[in-house]
Motif scaffolding. Structure first.
Motif, PDB file in Angstrom:
ATOM      1  N   ASN A   1     -17.257 -61.512  30.610  1.00 38.07           N
ATOM      2  CA  ASN A   1     -16.090 -62.210  30.053  1.00 38.07           C
ATOM      3  C   ASN A   1     -15.103 -62.604  31.142  1.00 38.07           C
ATOM      4  O   ASN A   1     -14.557 -63.707  31.140  1.00 38.07           O
ATOM      5  CB  ASN A   1     -15.397 -61.322  29.012  1.00 38.07           C
TER       6      ASN A   1
ATOM      7  N   ILE B   1      -8.727 -64.307  21.463  1.00 39.65           N
ATOM      8  CA  ILE B   1      -7.676 -63.349  21.831  1.00 39.65           C
ATOM      9  C   ILE B   1      -7.681 -62.160  20.867  1.00 39.65           C
ATOM     10  O   ILE B   1      -7.613 -60.999  21.279  1.00 39.65           O
ATOM     11  CB  ILE B   1      -6.293 -64.032  21.841  1.00 39.65           C
TER      12      ILE B   1
ATOM     13  N   SER C   1     -10.678 -59.937  21.433  1.00 37.12           N
ATOM     14  CA  SER C   1     -10.493 -59.187  22.681  1.00 37.12           C
ATOM     15  C   SER C   1      -9.600 -57.977  22.458  1.00 37.12           C
ATOM     16  O   SER C   1      -9.887 -56.875  22.959  1.00 37.12           O
ATOM     17  CB  SER C   1      -9.885 -60.096  23.764  1.00 37.12           C
ATOM     18  N   VAL C   2      -8.520 -58.153  21.699  1.00 33.20           N
ATOM     19  CA  VAL C   2      -7.610 -57.040  21.414  1.00 33.20           C
ATOM     20  C   VAL C   2      -8.333 -55.967  20.597  1.00 33.20           C
ATOM     21  O   VAL C   2      -8.229 -54.764  20.894  1.00 33.20           O
ATOM     22  CB  VAL C   2      -6.360 -57.551  20.662  1.00 33.20           C
TER      23      VAL C   2
ATOM     24  N   ILE D   1     -10.800 -54.055  22.784  1.00 36.14           N
ATOM     25  CA  ILE D   1     -10.116 -53.119  23.686  1.00 36.14           C
ATOM     26  C   ILE D   1      -9.635 -51.886  22.917  1.00 36.14           C
ATOM     27  O   ILE D   1      -9.743 -50.758  23.407  1.00 36.14           O
ATOM     28  CB  ILE D   1      -8.938 -53.821  24.383  1.00 36.14           C
TER      29      ILE D   1
ATOM     30  N   TRP E   1     -10.772 -48.059  23.752  1.00 37.04           N
ATOM     31  CA  TRP E   1      -9.691 -47.324  24.403  1.00 37.04           C
ATOM     32  C   TRP E   1      -9.899 -45.814  24.441  1.00 37.04           C
ATOM     33  O   TRP E   1      -9.452 -45.127  25.361  1.00 37.04           O
ATOM     34  CB  TRP E   1      -8.362 -47.644  23.719  1.00 37.04           C
TER      35      TRP E   1
ATOM     36  N   ASN F   1     -17.885 -65.679  25.376  1.00 38.17           N
ATOM     37  CA  ASN F   1     -17.087 -64.446  25.388  1.00 38.17           C
ATOM     38  C   ASN F   1     -17.058 -63.774  24.028  1.00 38.17           C
ATOM     39  O   ASN F   1     -17.098 -62.545  23.916  1.00 38.17           O
ATOM     40  CB  ASN F   1     -15.666 -64.745  25.872  1.00 38.17           C
TER      41      ASN F   1
ATOM     42  N   LEU G   1     -10.248 -53.694  31.464  1.00 31.66           N
ATOM     43  CA  LEU G   1      -9.906 -54.192  30.135  1.00 31.66           C
ATOM     44  C   LEU G   1      -8.622 -55.023  30.158  1.00 31.66           C
ATOM     45  O   LEU G   1      -8.573 -56.107  29.568  1.00 31.66           O
ATOM     46  CB  LEU G   1      -9.806 -53.036  29.139  1.00 31.66           C
ATOM     47  N   PRO G   2      -7.548 -54.557  30.849  1.00 31.11           N
ATOM     48  CA  PRO G   2      -6.363 -55.411  30.976  1.00 31.11           C
ATOM     49  C   PRO G   2      -6.657 -56.722  31.706  1.00 31.11           C
ATOM     50  O   PRO G   2      -6.073 -57.758  31.378  1.00 31.11           O
ATOM     51  CB  PRO G   2      -5.389 -54.544  31.779  1.00 31.11           C
TER      52      PRO G   2
ATOM     53  N   LEU H   1      -8.246 -59.145  29.176  1.00 32.71           N
ATOM     54  CA  LEU H   1      -7.241 -59.680  28.257  1.00 32.71           C
ATOM     55  C   LEU H   1      -6.244 -60.565  29.007  1.00 32.71           C
ATOM     56  O   LEU H   1      -5.835 -61.626  28.497  1.00 32.71           O
ATOM     57  CB  LEU H   1      -6.507 -58.540  27.554  1.00 32.71           C
TER      58      LEU H   1
ATOM     59  N   THR I   1      -7.728 -63.945  29.670  1.00 32.67           N
ATOM     60  CA  THR I   1      -7.829 -64.661  28.394  1.00 32.67           C
ATOM     61  C   THR I   1      -6.480 -65.269  28.020  1.00 32.67           C
ATOM     62  O   THR I   1      -6.399 -66.435  27.614  1.00 32.67           O
ATOM     63  CB  THR I   1      -8.306 -63.706  27.282  1.00 32.67           C
ATOM     64  N   LEU I   2      -5.425 -64.492  28.162  1.00 30.29           N
ATOM     65  CA  LEU I   2      -4.081 -64.984  27.835  1.00 30.29           C
ATOM     66  C   LEU I   2      -3.606 -66.032  28.840  1.00 30.29           C
ATOM     67  O   LEU I   2      -2.959 -67.023  28.454  1.00 30.29           O
ATOM     68  CB  LEU I   2      -3.101 -63.820  27.803  1.00 30.29           C
TER      69      LEU I   2
END
Length: 333
Positions: free
Chosen positions: A84, A116, A119-120, A123, A127, A256, A284-285, A288, A291-292
């Motif tokens: 990704n 988005i 993805s959240v 994660i 976590w 993705n 992971l951050p 994201l 992506t953002l």
């Protein structure tokens, strides 16, 4: 002797990529022609056989790696997250460097916000250090819902435009099989190549990780992820050459989503997918964040990814990759 063994594993690593890419191509060609011969519409073939087929390299690598357990599981999750990151930072960024990319408004308004959101969710699931079977089932259910949504969206387009969308995925998608036995052999040979290539890739990746003094996670996030993303890179480059840059963005978004929903979900269904806790602080951050970043760059009208923005995305990817190796992956949990 050690040098010779390492050389052999480097060659197996590259051969594994070749088998994965070639196997996916053979399987998709044979299966799509057979499906059209059985009167399955080109749209359905494009959104199922071709879309799933091009994700098979990532799927088989992650499945086999996760089944191996221990370091292999780190290659599996690293491949998903790393693919990704590479799709956004390397592939989309490089495509933007070639030329400014126009972005369809429906991607900005619907598919990209969905990316988005997924993805959240992914994660959040990862976590606590593992994606369990129930979470894997939810991801696969999300894939089924996304595929149905995509099919409905394409069906609503005018006939010629819908065909253009499908042919953009594969120009030969509408051609029925004229040699059934040959196409069956392509499917069988493609599957065999995919399985063998995935095994060689996972085995050699673990040896290379130890030789380089980094963790299997780092190898999964970088070398394996970039290698299994080569089909997406080829598709994006061809799209840019044909001056169909919007297809490059759609290809990355779809890939993705498939990586998280299809590959992450299926891998967790077969065996709960461990996620190293160290991924919470960077990987992971980073996924994201990229992506953002891309969304912020393309959301304003007219939606375009300019060359300087492509350079910014590539720079972010290179900075992340450099940090990853400098931080010494062998110390990761």
């Amino acid at each position: 002797m050690l040098t010779n063994d390492l050389t052999i594993h480097v060659l197996l690593f590259m051969a594994g990529f070749a088998l994965l890419t070639g196997g996916a191509e053979f399987l998709v060609r044979g299966a799509s022609r057979l499906a059209v011969r059985l009167n399955v519409s080109s749209i359905v073939v494009g959104l199922t056989v071709v879309a799933f087929g091009t994700s098979l390299p990532e799927l088989l690598v992650s499945l086999i790696a996760n089944l191996r357990g221990d370091g292999g599981s780190h290659i599996a999750i690293g491949n998903i997250v790393g693919s990704n990151i590479a799709n956004l930072g390397l592939i989309l960024g490089m495509a933007g460097l070639i030329a400014a990319i126009p972005v369809e408004r429906h991607l900005v308004r619907r598919e990209y916000p969905l990316l988005i959101g997924v993805s959240v969710v992914f994660i959040i699931m990862a976590w606590d250090g593992s994606i369990n079977r129930l979470e894997g089932l939810l991801l696969v259910a999300g894939l089924i819902a996304f595929t149905y949504y995509s099919y409905t969206a394409v069906r609503e387009l005018p006939g010629a435009e819908a065909l253009d969308v499908v042919e953009a995925i594969d120009p030969d998608i509408g051609q029925p099989s004229t040699h059934v036995l040959w196409d069956l052999l392509l499917v069988a040979g493609g599957l065999g190549g995919l399985i063998l290539g995935a095994q060689w890739l996972v085995d050699s990746a673990q040896v290379l990780a130890r030789a380089l003094g980094v963790s299997e996670l780092v190898i999964g996030l970088t070398l394996v992820a970039v290698g299994t993303s080569l089909p997406e890179l080829a598709t994006s480059i061809v799209a840019m050459i044909r001056k169909e840059g919007d297809i490059a963005v759609g290809n990355v978004v779809g890939s993705n989503l498939f990586n998280m929903l299809f590959i992450g979900g299926a891998s967790a269904l077969v065996r709960p997918l461990p996620v190293p806790l160290s991924m919470r602080t960077a990987d992971l951050p980073a996924m994201l964040g990229l992506t953002l970043l891309v969304y912020l760059l393309i959301r304003r009208e007219p939606s375009r990814l300019l060359r300087w923005q492509g350079a910014l995305i590539v720079a972010a990817y290179l900075a992340y990759t450099t940090w990853l190796f400098m931080a010494n992956g062998s110390t990761m949990i």
